[in-house]
Every structure is written in structure tokens, then in C-alpha cells.
Design a protein around this motif. Sequence first.
Motif, short mmCIF file in Angstrom:
data_model
loop_
_atom_site.label_atom_id
_atom_site.label_comp_id
_atom_site.label_asym_id
_atom_site.label_seq_id
_atom_site.Cartn_x
_atom_site.Cartn_y
_atom_site.Cartn_z
N PRO A 10 0.84 -1.20 0.00
CA PRO A 10 0.00 0.00 0.00
C PRO A 10 0.88 1.25 0.00
N LYS A 11 0.39 2.28 -0.67
CA LYS A 11 1.14 3.54 -0.70
C LYS A 11 1.11 4.17 0.68
N SER A 12 2.21 4.76 1.05
CA SER A 12 2.23 5.49 2.32
C SER A 12 1.58 6.86 2.10
N THR A 13 0.94 7.34 3.13
CA THR A 13 0.28 8.64 3.05
C THR A 13 1.30 9.73 3.34
N ASN A 14 1.28 10.75 2.52
CA ASN A 14 2.21 11.86 2.66
C ASN A 14 2.01 12.55 4.01
N LEU A 15 3.09 12.79 4.72
CA LEU A 15 3.03 13.40 6.05
C LEU A 15 2.43 14.81 5.98
N PHE A 16 2.79 15.58 4.97
CA PHE A 16 2.27 16.94 4.87
C PHE A 16 0.76 16.93 4.60
N ALA A 17 0.25 15.90 3.95
CA ALA A 17 -1.20 15.79 3.73
C ALA A 17 -1.91 15.61 5.07
N ILE A 18 -1.35 14.77 5.92
CA ILE A 18 -1.94 14.56 7.23
C ILE A 18 -1.86 15.83 8.07
#
Length: 82
Positions: A10-18
Amino acid sequence: MTNDTAAVQPKSTNLFAILSIIFVWFGALFGLIFGYIALSQIKRTGEGGRGIALAAVIIGWVAVASAVIAFIAIFAIAFSQS
């Protein structure tokens, strides 16, 4: 018999998005800044979180527009009663 299907990571979620979706509720400008940084990084790296970053950008612009409209309304009301 070999298994030819590769395990899909699975793709990791971008930290800046969170961070953008968190900070947009405390300061719209911070959410906008982090959201645009996240969108740029996601486009470059292919990480996940585009929807989160986009939501933060939209919420941030709605908050900025609401603040501007409220400021204009308060300014108009304050100077119309003089």
C-alpha cells in the motif's frame, strides 16, 4: 508452481497531507501551506494522500473567503452607523 503475482504494497500517506488536514482547523493559512506542499510532493513521489491534501486546500480557501466576507461585513456595519 510459482506465484507470479507480486505482493502489492500500500502507498504510504504523505506526512504533509496529514498535517494539512489537522492544521487547517487551527489556522487556515497553515493548512493551505501544508496542503500545497503535500500536493507538490505527492505529484513528484506518487505517495497517497492527495484527497486529504485537496480537502485541506479547499477547506482553507473556504475559511479564508469566509473571513474576508465577515471582515467586510463588520467593517460596513461599523461605518454605516456613524
